[in-house]
Design a protein around this motif. Sequence first.
Motif, PDB file in Angstrom:
ATOM      1  N   ASN A  44      35.734  49.840  37.383  1.00 43.60           N
ATOM      2  CA  ASN A  44      36.940  50.465  36.830  1.00 43.60           C
ATOM      3  C   ASN A  44      36.592  51.730  36.046  1.00 43.60           C
ATOM      4  O   ASN A  44      37.282  52.749  36.120  1.00 43.60           O
ATOM      5  CB  ASN A  44      37.691  49.478  35.934  1.00 43.60           C
ATOM      6  CG  ASN A  44      38.523  48.505  36.756  1.00 43.60           C
ATOM      7  OD1 ASN A  44      39.001  48.855  37.839  1.00 43.60           O
ATOM      8  ND2 ASN A  44      38.713  47.290  36.262  1.00 43.60           N
ATOM      9  N   ARG A  66      35.748  54.331  38.495  1.00 44.60           N
ATOM     10  CA  ARG A  66      36.954  54.846  39.164  1.00 44.60           C
ATOM     11  C   ARG A  66      37.705  55.816  38.251  1.00 44.60           C
ATOM     12  O   ARG A  66      38.211  56.844  38.714  1.00 44.60           O
ATOM     13  CB  ARG A  66      37.848  53.674  39.579  1.00 44.60           C
ATOM     14  CG  ARG A  66      39.125  54.133  40.286  1.00 44.60           C
ATOM     15  CD  ARG A  66      39.840  52.998  40.962  1.00 44.60           C
ATOM     16  NE  ARG A  66      40.283  51.991  39.999  1.00 44.60           N
ATOM     17  CZ  ARG A  66      40.976  50.893  40.351  1.00 44.60           C
ATOM     18  NH1 ARG A  66      41.272  50.678  41.615  1.00 44.60           N
ATOM     19  NH2 ARG A  66      41.334  50.016  39.440  1.00 44.60           N
ATOM     20  N   LYS A  69      36.977  55.795  47.515  1.00 45.67           N
ATOM     21  CA  LYS A  69      37.265  54.838  48.589  1.00 45.67           C
ATOM     22  C   LYS A  69      36.321  53.647  48.520  1.00 45.67           C
ATOM     23  O   LYS A  69      36.724  52.493  48.667  1.00 45.67           O
ATOM     24  CB  LYS A  69      37.154  55.550  49.933  1.00 45.67           C
ATOM     25  CG  LYS A  69      37.585  54.693  51.106  1.00 45.67           C
ATOM     26  CD  LYS A  69      37.524  55.493  52.404  1.00 45.67           C
ATOM     27  CE  LYS A  69      37.971  54.641  53.569  1.00 45.67           C
ATOM     28  NZ  LYS A  69      37.906  55.365  54.846  1.00 45.67           N
ATOM     29  N   ASN A  79      37.132  51.505  45.362  1.00 45.33           N
ATOM     30  CA  ASN A  79      38.376  50.749  45.555  1.00 45.33           C
ATOM     31  C   ASN A  79      38.151  49.560  46.497  1.00 45.33           C
ATOM     32  O   ASN A  79      38.693  48.480  46.284  1.00 45.33           O
ATOM     33  CB  ASN A  79      39.471  51.654  46.112  1.00 45.33           C
ATOM     34  CG  ASN A  79      40.008  52.611  45.053  1.00 45.33           C
ATOM     35  OD1 ASN A  79      40.010  52.290  43.856  1.00 45.33           O
ATOM     36  ND2 ASN A  79      40.477  53.788  45.472  1.00 45.33           N
ATOM     37  N   ALA A  80      37.345  49.798  47.568  1.00 46.71           N
ATOM     38  CA  ALA A  80      37.062  48.705  48.512  1.00 46.71           C
ATOM     39  C   ALA A  80      36.299  47.577  47.819  1.00 46.71           C
ATOM     40  O   ALA A  80      36.606  46.393  47.999  1.00 46.71           O
ATOM     41  CB  ALA A  80      36.260  49.236  49.705  1.00 46.71           C
ATOM     42  N   GLU A  81      35.270  47.947  47.035  1.00 45.38           N
ATOM     43  CA  GLU A  81      34.480  46.926  46.343  1.00 45.38           C
ATOM     44  C   GLU A  81      35.334  46.198  45.308  1.00 45.38           C
ATOM     45  O   GLU A  81      35.221  44.978  45.127  1.00 45.38           O
ATOM     46  CB  GLU A  81      33.249  47.566  45.678  1.00 45.38           C
ATOM     47  CG  GLU A  81      32.272  46.531  45.141  1.00 45.38           C
ATOM     48  CD  GLU A  81      30.977  47.156  44.624  1.00 45.38           C
ATOM     49  OE1 GLU A  81      30.188  46.413  44.016  1.00 45.38           O
ATOM     50  OE2 GLU A  81      30.775  48.369  44.825  1.00 45.38           O
ATOM     51  N   SER A 132      38.468  45.649  45.522  1.00 49.71           N
ATOM     52  CA  SER A 132      39.354  44.762  46.276  1.00 49.71           C
ATOM     53  C   SER A 132      38.631  43.464  46.619  1.00 49.71           C
ATOM     54  O   SER A 132      39.172  42.375  46.482  1.00 49.71           O
ATOM     55  CB  SER A 132      39.828  45.460  47.542  1.00 49.71           C
ATOM     56  OG  SER A 132      40.624  44.595  48.311  1.00 49.71           O
ATOM     57  N   VAL A 133      37.363  43.597  47.085  1.00 46.39           N
ATOM     58  CA  VAL A 133      36.568  42.409  47.432  1.00 46.39           C
ATOM     59  C   VAL A 133      36.318  41.551  46.201  1.00 46.39           C
ATOM     60  O   VAL A 133      36.473  40.321  46.213  1.00 46.39           O
ATOM     61  CB  VAL A 133      35.237  42.831  48.079  1.00 46.39           C
ATOM     62  CG1 VAL A 133      34.326  41.627  48.260  1.00 46.39           C
ATOM     63  CG2 VAL A 133      35.495  43.506  49.420  1.00 46.39           C
ATOM     64  N   GLY A 169      38.008  41.498  43.476  1.00 45.51           N
ATOM     65  CA  GLY A 169      39.261  40.917  43.016  1.00 45.51           C
ATOM     66  C   GLY A 169      39.595  39.639  43.757  1.00 45.51           C
ATOM     67  O   GLY A 169      40.034  38.649  43.164  1.00 45.51           O
ATOM     68  N   LYS A 170      39.379  39.683  45.088  1.00 47.46           N
ATOM     69  CA  LYS A 170      39.622  38.485  45.902  1.00 47.46           C
ATOM     70  C   LYS A 170      38.673  37.364  45.510  1.00 47.46           C
ATOM     71  O   LYS A 170      39.067  36.188  45.378  1.00 47.46           O
ATOM     72  CB  LYS A 170      39.415  38.850  47.380  1.00 47.46           C
ATOM     73  CG  LYS A 170      39.582  37.707  48.353  1.00 47.46           C
ATOM     74  CD  LYS A 170      41.035  37.252  48.422  1.00 47.46           C
ATOM     75  CE  LYS A 170      41.259  36.310  49.605  1.00 47.46           C
ATOM     76  NZ  LYS A 170      40.478  35.102  49.553  1.00 47.46           N
TER      77      LYS A 170
END
Length: 598
Positions: free
Chosen positions: A275, A278, A353, A356-358, A360-361, A363-364
């Motif tokens: 974060n 980012r 990009k 954000n992808a990492e 997202s992973v 977060g899941k």
Amino acid sequence: MKLSRLYSNKADRFEPVDFESGLNVVMAEIRLPENRNKDTHNLGKTTLGRLLDFAFLAGRDSKFFLFKHFDLFKDFVFFLEVELQDASYVTIRRGVEEATKISFKKHRAAHQDFSTLPLQEWDHQEVPFERARDLLDGLLDWRVLKPWSYRKGLGYLLRSQDDFRDMFQLRKFAAAHADWKPFLAHILGFNASLVAKHYEKEEELTKKQSTAQTIKNELGGSIEDISKTEGILLLKQKEAEKKQKLLDAFDFRAQDKDRTKQLVDGIDERIAALNGERYSLNQNRKKIVASLEEEQIQFNPDEAERLFEEAGVLFRGQVKKDFEQLIAFNKAITDERRVYLQEELSEVEADLKRVNAELSVLGKKRSDTLSFLSGTDVFSKYKQVSDEMVTLRADITSLERQRGFLHRLQELRTEIRTLMDERGHLQTQIEADVEKQNSDQTSLFSAIRLFFSEIVEEVIDRKALLSVSPNQAGHLEFKAEILDESGNATSADLGHTYRKLLCIAFDMSLLRAYLDDKFPRFVYHDGVFESLDDRKKENLLEVIRRYAELGLQPIITLIDSDLPTRAEKQGSVFDESEIVLRLHDESEQGRLFKMAAW
């Protein structure tokens, strides 16, 4: 051992051939003028040698004339009478239709006719083919050839036209060198056991190297260190043990604790860091975009000129020109800077990009972990841990398989090094043996090479050199060369005529060297005088007669046009007793088989 008689069950179509103890001549007479310029006459002088090979139990070949024209010859049965070392005889019975059923009969008298003798009166009746070869091997007792069969040496005793192409490697030896070089080394007096073992080690080495390469391919081309594989496997196994205990106890407290620690110490920390990254990237992006938008030159020289005119200031175009040059210079600098800003913007957007992808992973993963911790259904947790065990076991199986491959690969590397050492040791022994046989003037090889050179010198007045030497790979190389007056090798041996002469000389020198041993005494040479001039024909015939007087049985075939002209003018070249078979082209009765050409 000599040939005594060849006959068949159909004497009207194949007359018996009774061989003499000494020189035997198969004479083909070309009586019709239209046939004198033909290269082949199909009278049967070459076919006789093939029939002898058949009677000596050659393998069945669909191209062999008896089987190629099976309908013509299927009713024929051939009989070969052979004189043995103890002056007794053995007759070999072999039919065309049942070519794999062989019968034998021993007897004391020569020139018998057993074509009508009932099978039950033969000593050995319809013996299976391979067993018949073994039986004949024992009857002939060519013990000098051991451990090879009598068949191995027949190629040098029954030379067809095709076998004059190479003195050492016969047509039947078209296979790998390992099939014939050890045998040739043996009959020349070298240690064939070393040569055979060297080929065996080489073949074994090739197989091991091929297996090693296959294992490398199985591993996908990347060979991990065995220690690393063992380490990863150990960790996976320990992890599997822990999970299995967890499953067995149906207690997920330890698993909950691990998940909580992983969530707090790992996932949240990574999310926080990403974060922050980012945020920093977004700030950089905003600044770059702002810079790209601001860097526009708003000054217009035309507008400036109009204002100056309204104010009554004389512009005269010079100030306008200077402003345009300044604008162009600034524009060039701005364009270059924009290129760098665009590149930097692309890199920032790519990093955003990725982040954000990492995120997202993660977060899941964070959501799944929290779900596990907050879950109240123990069976759901059991299922999840079970799924992880399945993955672990699959990893362990793969690692164990890889470990097995790596262990086998290490073993193969050790075996390959050992085989290479053994091959090198054998090569050293071969080189020492070759040097010994070459330097020892009393060795069998020295005797053979002397006889060989004597024959060639008597025929063409040139010495010939028979040599054997190991190449860099340790394989024996056999050479025969004709020498000039200075003792240097020439290319004369490359021609067909001299190559045939070298073959004849080699075969006869072998027989003479083994004259006092249990070894065959006969040799069959087809077209012996072809292409030689008259004087050389006479010289060769003198050599052949002299070798016959020594106790050998030369069998030669020729066409009457190949007879030495000068000797023929002085009288008959051969005694009638020496001509065991006379063929001619006047009618079918002049052929070996009294029938039309096939």
